[in-house]
Design a protein around this motif. Structure first.
Motif, short mmCIF file in Angstrom:
data_model
loop_
_atom_site.label_atom_id
_atom_site.label_comp_id
_atom_site.label_asym_id
_atom_site.label_seq_id
_atom_site.Cartn_x
_atom_site.Cartn_y
_atom_site.Cartn_z
N LYS A 1 -7.54 -76.50 31.25
CA LYS A 1 -8.71 -78.00 31.89
C LYS A 1 -9.43 -77.23 33.27
N ALA A 2 -8.74 -76.84 33.95
CA ALA A 2 -8.07 -75.87 35.39
C ALA A 2 -9.08 -74.59 35.75
N LEU A 3 -9.76 -73.67 34.43
CA LEU A 3 -11.11 -72.97 35.15
C LEU A 3 -12.08 -73.36 35.06
N PRO A 4 -13.08 -72.76 35.54
CA PRO A 4 -14.17 -73.07 35.69
C PRO A 4 -15.03 -73.25 35.00
N GLU A 5 -15.25 -74.67 35.25
CA GLU A 5 -16.16 -75.33 33.28
C GLU A 5 -17.24 -73.83 32.97
N ASP A 6 -17.59 -73.53 33.56
CA ASP A 6 -18.76 -72.35 32.56
C ASP A 6 -17.99 -71.70 32.16
N THR A 7 -16.73 -71.79 32.46
CA THR A 7 -15.80 -70.37 31.57
C THR A 7 -16.15 -70.38 30.18
N VAL A 8 -16.63 -69.16 29.83
CA VAL A 8 -16.71 -68.82 27.73
C VAL A 8 -15.54 -68.64 27.21
N LEU A 9 -15.52 -69.71 26.52
CA LEU A 9 -14.08 -69.11 25.97
C LEU A 9 -13.92 -68.93 24.61
N TYR A 10 -13.28 -67.72 24.22
CA TYR A 10 -13.25 -66.59 23.28
C TYR A 10 -12.22 -67.47 22.35
N CYS A 11 -12.17 -68.37 21.29
CA CYS A 11 -11.11 -68.20 20.49
C CYS A 11 -11.37 -67.37 19.53
N ALA A 12 -9.45 -67.63 18.32
CA ALA A 12 -9.33 -66.18 18.06
C ALA A 12 -9.48 -67.06 16.65
N HIS A 13 -10.36 -68.44 15.67
CA HIS A 13 -10.48 -69.08 14.44
C HIS A 13 -11.52 -69.10 14.23
N GLU A 14 -12.17 -69.10 13.19
CA GLU A 14 -12.86 -70.32 12.59
C GLU A 14 -12.65 -71.46 12.01
N TYR A 15 -12.15 -72.45 12.87
CA TYR A 15 -11.28 -73.95 12.43
C TYR A 15 -12.74 -75.00 12.79
N THR A 16 -13.28 -74.40 13.59
CA THR A 16 -14.02 -75.77 14.40
C THR A 16 -14.90 -76.53 12.90
N ALA A 17 -15.06 -76.28 12.21
CA ALA A 17 -15.17 -77.86 11.26
C ALA A 17 -14.04 -78.69 10.87
N ALA A 18 -13.06 -78.17 10.41
CA ALA A 18 -12.12 -78.89 10.08
C ALA A 18 -11.73 -79.65 11.30
N ASN A 19 -11.58 -78.81 12.20
CA ASN A 19 -10.96 -79.72 13.92
C ASN A 19 -11.93 -80.36 13.97
N ALA A 20 -13.65 -80.73 14.10
CA ALA A 20 -14.72 -81.59 14.28
C ALA A 20 -14.14 -83.07 13.31
N LYS A 21 -13.76 -82.65 11.93
CA LYS A 21 -13.36 -83.88 11.88
C LYS A 21 -12.87 -84.93 12.21
N VAL B 1 -18.21 -73.29 25.49
CA VAL B 1 -17.57 -73.30 26.78
C VAL B 1 -16.93 -74.47 27.01
N LEU B 2 -15.93 -73.91 28.40
CA LEU B 2 -15.35 -75.38 28.06
C LEU B 2 -15.56 -76.41 29.05
N SER B 3 -17.13 -76.64 29.81
CA SER B 3 -17.62 -77.55 29.66
C SER B 3 -17.48 -78.88 28.80
N ARG B 4 -17.65 -78.13 27.36
CA ARG B 4 -17.98 -79.05 26.02
C ARG B 4 -16.86 -79.44 26.02
N GLU B 5 -15.88 -78.29 26.19
CA GLU B 5 -14.58 -79.41 25.27
C GLU B 5 -14.23 -79.34 26.20
N LEU B 6 -13.89 -80.16 27.55
CA LEU B 6 -14.41 -80.93 28.24
C LEU B 6 -14.50 -82.36 28.02
N ALA B 7 -15.57 -82.47 27.48
CA ALA B 7 -16.00 -83.42 26.56
C ALA B 7 -15.67 -83.77 26.07
N THR B 8 -15.17 -83.66 25.46
CA THR B 8 -15.35 -83.34 23.37
C THR B 8 -13.69 -83.30 22.55
N ASN B 9 -13.77 -81.91 23.04
CA ASN B 9 -11.90 -81.79 22.27
C ASN B 9 -10.96 -82.99 22.82
#
Ligand code: ZN
Ligand code: FE
Length: 252
Positions: A158-178, A211-219
């Motif tokens: 969370k403390a990284l600059p919020e425009d940091t692009v995050l490369y996550c290792a899995h495509e889990y996003t649809a299940a995570n969104a639910k 991108v971190l800014s979006r995750e900070l608002a939603t994750n």
């Protein structure tokens, strides 16, 4: 020149990443879910893998080390736990720095999914390879760590600059969104993000990187210190709210 990131699907739901520096000609394999696929992808790009940077010891992250080292002589830079699977040329921990040509990566402790899980943050390039610590709208399962430790790791992300692009290792996003919509139903930004994810997956497009800014608002896992999440999920301290969210996701 700027670094190039080549991303490709690996195994059932991992992403492979090759990080290439055109100036020095060096190329780092970020984790190694599938050694043969990494070698094929590097060859297709015209790149030779010179380094392996592992985030943690799980086989879908370090299982391809030996095949790549055998084919290329690449140097393995990894947390000590990777010794369960392969030899390591340089053991790194929190606070160390790693170079790809002139580009610097800071090693950050993001343990919790496993002990000795690290992320590689390249501050000048505004990118971070986070393995299974944080995902788009999610975080890794807590296999080896404790809630306070994992929450501490998420605070470092969370403390990284919020425009940091995050490369996550899995495509889990649809299940995570639910689960995220269940965890934080009144979050309008989350609702919009979830719609984007559905549309992307319908077109068979990756949702990584994020991108971190979006995750900070939603994750929800990064937002365990938000009063709305604390009220809904309980816990007297953010790591307790985090623990409640993580347990709920495991059973979701
Ligand atoms: Zn893992
Ligand atoms: Fe994994």
């Amino acid at each position: 020149m700027t670094l190039k990131v080549h991303q490709f699907p690996c195994l059932s739901d991992n992403y492979g990443f090759l990080l290439h520096d055109p100036d020095s000609g060096e190329t780092a394999a970020i984790d190694t879910p599938d050694g043969e696929e990494y070698l094929r992808q590097a060859k297709a790009q015209g790149w030779a893998i010179t380094h392996i940077w592992n985030t943690h010891w799980h086989p879908d992250h370090a299982g391809g080390n030996e095949a790549i080292v055998e084919a290329t002589g690449a140097k393995v830079i990894a947390p000590t736990e990777v010794e369960k699977l392969s030899s390591i040329d340089r053991v790194v921990t929190h606070g160390d720095t790693v170079q790809l040509g002139e580009h610097r990566a800071d090693v950050i402790d993001v343990s919790g999914h496993t002990n000795g899980h690290i992320a590689f943050h390249l501050p000048d390039d505004k990118i971070a390879f986070v393995g299974d610590s944080v995902f788009a709208l999610g975080c890794g399962r807590m296999f080896e760590g404790q809630p306070q430790q994992f929450w501490g790791s998420l605070q470092r992300i969370k403390a990284l600059p919020e425009d940091t692009v995050l490369y996550c290792a899995h495509e889990y996003t649809a299940a995570n969104a639910k689960f995220a919509l269940h965890a934080d139903p009144d979050n309008a930004q989350l609702q919009a993000y979830a719609e984007d994810i559905t549309a992307k997956r319908e077109r068979d497009e990756p949702t990584v990187p994020t991108v971190l800014s979006r995750e900070l608002a939603t994750n929800p896992f990064l937002r365990a210190d938000d009063p709305a999440l604390a009220e809904r999920w309980g816990g007297g301290a953010p790591h307790e709210t985090f623990a409640a969210l993580r347990a709920a996701k495991d059973d979701f």
